[in-house]
Design an enzyme around this catalytic site. Structure first.
Site, mmCIF file in Angstrom:
data_model
loop_
_atom_site.group_PDB
_atom_site.id
_atom_site.type_symbol
_atom_site.label_atom_id
_atom_site.label_comp_id
_atom_site.label_asym_id
_atom_site.label_seq_id
_atom_site.Cartn_x
_atom_site.Cartn_y
_atom_site.Cartn_z
ATOM 1 N N ASP A 86 24.287 5.830 21.234
ATOM 2 C CA ASP A 86 23.109 5.914 20.380
ATOM 3 C C ASP A 86 23.241 7.090 19.399
ATOM 4 O O ASP A 86 23.677 8.182 19.783
ATOM 5 C CB ASP A 86 21.885 6.127 21.299
ATOM 6 C CG ASP A 86 20.568 5.983 20.585
ATOM 7 O OD1 ASP A 86 20.300 4.884 20.078
ATOM 8 O OD2 ASP A 86 19.797 6.965 20.551
ATOM 9 N N GLU B 157 26.754 3.758 17.407
ATOM 10 C CA GLU B 157 25.727 3.489 16.407
ATOM 11 C C GLU B 157 25.953 4.498 15.285
ATOM 12 O O GLU B 157 25.389 5.589 15.282
ATOM 13 C CB GLU B 157 24.312 3.643 16.974
ATOM 14 C CG GLU B 157 23.268 3.198 15.966
ATOM 15 C CD GLU B 157 21.882 3.791 16.181
ATOM 16 O OE1 GLU B 157 20.935 3.290 15.594
ATOM 17 O OE2 GLU B 157 21.751 4.776 16.939
HETATM 18 C C1 GLC Z 1 18.733 4.530 17.880
HETATM 19 C C2 GLC Z 1 18.167 3.372 18.650
HETATM 20 C C3 GLC Z 1 16.716 3.259 18.361
HETATM 21 C C4 GLC Z 1 16.043 4.551 18.787
HETATM 22 C C5 GLC Z 1 16.711 5.753 18.155
HETATM 23 C C6 GLC Z 1 16.308 7.014 18.829
HETATM 24 O O1 GLC Z 1 18.626 4.340 16.510
HETATM 25 O O2 GLC Z 1 18.874 2.207 18.331
HETATM 26 O O3 GLC Z 1 16.124 2.166 19.014
HETATM 27 O O4 GLC Z 1 14.689 4.521 18.425
HETATM 28 O O5 GLC Z 1 18.106 5.687 18.280
HETATM 29 O O6 GLC Z 1 16.873 7.069 20.106
#
Ligand code: GLC
Length: 571
Positions: free
Chosen positions: A240, A304
């Site tokens: 993440d 991500e």
């Molecule tokens: C990432 C996740 C999202 C979350 C954010 C904070 O972007 O995919 O769902 O709100 O991180 O953890």
């Protein structure tokens, strides 16, 4: 991992209800010049695979509380084996107060009781492996929950040994925030802790304090967390907010955005120069890669990497010593038009280091679903989008429901739960893509018991559900399964190089994979012709064309696409 290889499942695992082209149908396609090159690659499953993201709250509820759970996932794994996927990624199932629905973690080594127990997760991993399906979990290293015991200790006093696990700073002389950083969810990225008189940093909600990745003890702790899960048989992690975890040590002010900058930067009022994509993040990724590589087989990381610049995205692969895959956030917001898609794909191919392997997805739990965002409800474009996602060079990720062409579910304000939606409805919000998986048209949707109210409302169950689509050879689900099956059978689709097809009409996104496969997608409204094509249609979005011969001119009505097995290897 032990267990069967998904490619050993001709036509899927649990019996086919649709006419799936099985391995025999593609016997003449299996000209696998590269097979031996990769036979010993322990990450071949990853590079060639199709993975499937499960949002656990919304996939299958076994105990009738309206929230999905691990037992529900175990009970529905056969759907995934039947579909032919190679792995799953579970959004967080760790204990969480759910300020951000699991992305605020209160214990990195546990399972939230809403979802089940650690024993259930062990069972899920074993059950998936028994079907040849790998399991990726979600690691949230940028921040914890404010209810994590570490943060409770850290805020006890400025001298607490845990204090330096988080990012604290004194107020500015006028008492305001220590610098100008703005949270990714907008608003100040700092909250004052009155008891200790300092601000703590949160790049997301105030309930999500950022960890201090300059602290070696934090780094050691996360190495141990990775090992904890890898030792349990977990095959990898989605990371993440991968690009943001290390911040400028001096906490310098971000520069203001100008009219020349992207609208998101303008909305934020600043560029994320000092709190995102800092060079030191690569040290952490290299360190994690060493942990993953110490396992046999090596574990994988997909990040991500929420960046717009393709070169920056490519940097997260390092020299093959950082991420195995970086999610491509240039594709998701692109208009679903040939020129725009071609530009992203060609740019990605050009930006990636030679051995780096692209990752493609049409959606996730933060984005509007592709049938709504890209296809705007058009059934033909929905099919084209699925065909594209499963035939580009790279690992393909499906988000649950993608296999059905599931659109966003429209919600009223009082139904909104996502903190982003609560703040920005109706302009932004992520609930529309998180509604329960429609398994059947019956009350409860096959997701939960009849009469139980699910945590978010269902979409139109009658219009889109697994049971009906499984019985329909012309459904999006059948198309999805057949494309996965084709990919499994045709080496060029799994590992062949990408080349834009020359001279395609402007509205057609057409590309070659390896020597023998052409994918052509007419994303325009009217008919188009791709010249110079000789071969056989293997799978078309109009299933009536499967098996059709093409001699010179491939005619495609608007919103239709086809995968063609070319007569002669292209040079
Ligand atoms: C990432 C996740 C999202 C979350 C954010 C904070 O972007 O995919 O769902 O709100 O991180 O953890």
């Amino acid at each position: 991992m032990s267990g069967p290889d998904p490619r050993d499942r001709p036509g899927g695992g649990t019996g086919s209800l649709t006419p799936v082209p099985d391995a025999d149908d593609h016997a003449d396609d299996v000209v696998d010049d590269h097979a031996d090159d990769h036979a010993d690659d322990p990450l071949r499953w990853w590079r060639e695979g199709v993975l499937y993201q499960i949002y656990p709250r919304s996939w299958a509820d076994s105990d009738g509380d309206g929230i999905g759970d691990l037992r529900g996932i175990i009970d529905h794994l056969d759907h995934l084996a039947w579909l032919g996927v190679d792995g799953i990624w579970l959004s967080p199932v760790t204990p969480s107060p759910e300020a951000d629905f699991g992305y605020d973690v209160a214990d990195y080594r546990g399972v939230d009781p809403r979802y089940g127990t650690l024993a259930d997760l062990d069972e899920l991993i074993a059950a998936a492996h028994a079907r040849g399906i790998r399991v990726l979990l979600d690691l949230v290293p940028n921040h914890t929950s404010s209810e994590h015991p570490w943060f409770a200790e850290a805020r006890r006093s400025r001298d607490d040994p845990r204090r330096d696990w988080y990012v604290w700073a004194d107020p500015s002389p006028d008492g305001s925030e220590p610098n100008n950083w703005v949270s990714s969810f907008l608003g100040p990225a700092w909250t004052l802790d009155p008891a200790t008189g300092q601000y703590y940093l949160h790049n997301f909600l105030p309930e999500q304090p950022d960890l201090n990745w300059w602290n070696d003890v934090v780094r050691d702790e996360f190495d141990a967390i990775l090992s904890f899960w890898f030792d349990r048989g977990v095959d990898g992690f989605r990371i993440d907010v991968c690009h943001m975890i290390v911040k400028d040590r001096e906490l310098r002010d971000n520069p203001p955005a100008t009219e020349a900058d992207h609208w998101i930067d303008q909305l934020r009022g600043q560029l994320q120069t000092w709190n995102s994509c800092r060079p030191e993040v690569h040290d952490v990724l290299r360190r994690w890669h060493r942990v993953a590589a110490s396992y046999d087989p090596p574990r994988v990381f997909v990040g991500e990497t929420h960046v717009r610049d393709l070169d920056v995205m490519a940097s997260f692969y390092g020299d093959g010593d950082q991420l195995d895959g970086a999610f491509n956030f240039s594709l998701l917001p692109a208009p679903f038009e040939a020129a725009a898609l071609r530009e992203v794909v060609e740019g990605t191919e050009a930006a990636l280091p030679t051995d780096a392997w692209p990752v493609w997805t049409a959606g996730n739990h933060d984005e509007s679903r592709y049938p709504t965002r890209w296809a705007q409800g058009d059934p033909g474009l929905t099919r084209c989008a699925l065909m594209m996602t499963l035939t580009l060079r790279g690992t393909a990720f499906l988000y649950y429901g993608d296999e059905l062409g599931l659109p966003d579910t429209e919600l009223t304000r009082d139904q909104v739960l996502d903190p982003v939606g609560v703040k920005f409805f109706p302009v932004a919000g992520r609930d529309p893509c998180r509604t329960p998986m429609p398994w059947t048209a019956e009350p409860g949707g096959g997701f939960t018991a009849p009469g139980v109210e699910p945590w978010l409302p269902f979409g139109d169950l009658a219009a889109c559900n697994v049971a009906d689509q499984r019985h329909d050879p012309d459904s999006v689900l059948s198309l999805c399964r057949d494309l996965i099956s084709l990919r499994a059978a045709v080496p060029d689709l799994r590992e062949g190089s990408y080349a834009t097809w020359p001279d395609a009409p402007e509205e057609v996104f057409a590309y070659r994979r390896g020597g023998r496969v052409l994918v052509a997608l007419n994303l325009g409204a009217g008919p188009a012709t791709v010249e110079g094509v000789g071969g056989v249609v293997r799978v078309a979005t109009d299933r009536g064309r499967d098996g059709e011969r093409v001699d010179g001119r491939l005619e495609l009505p608007g919103g239709q696409g086809a995968v063609i097995w070319l007569d002669a290897p292209a040079s």
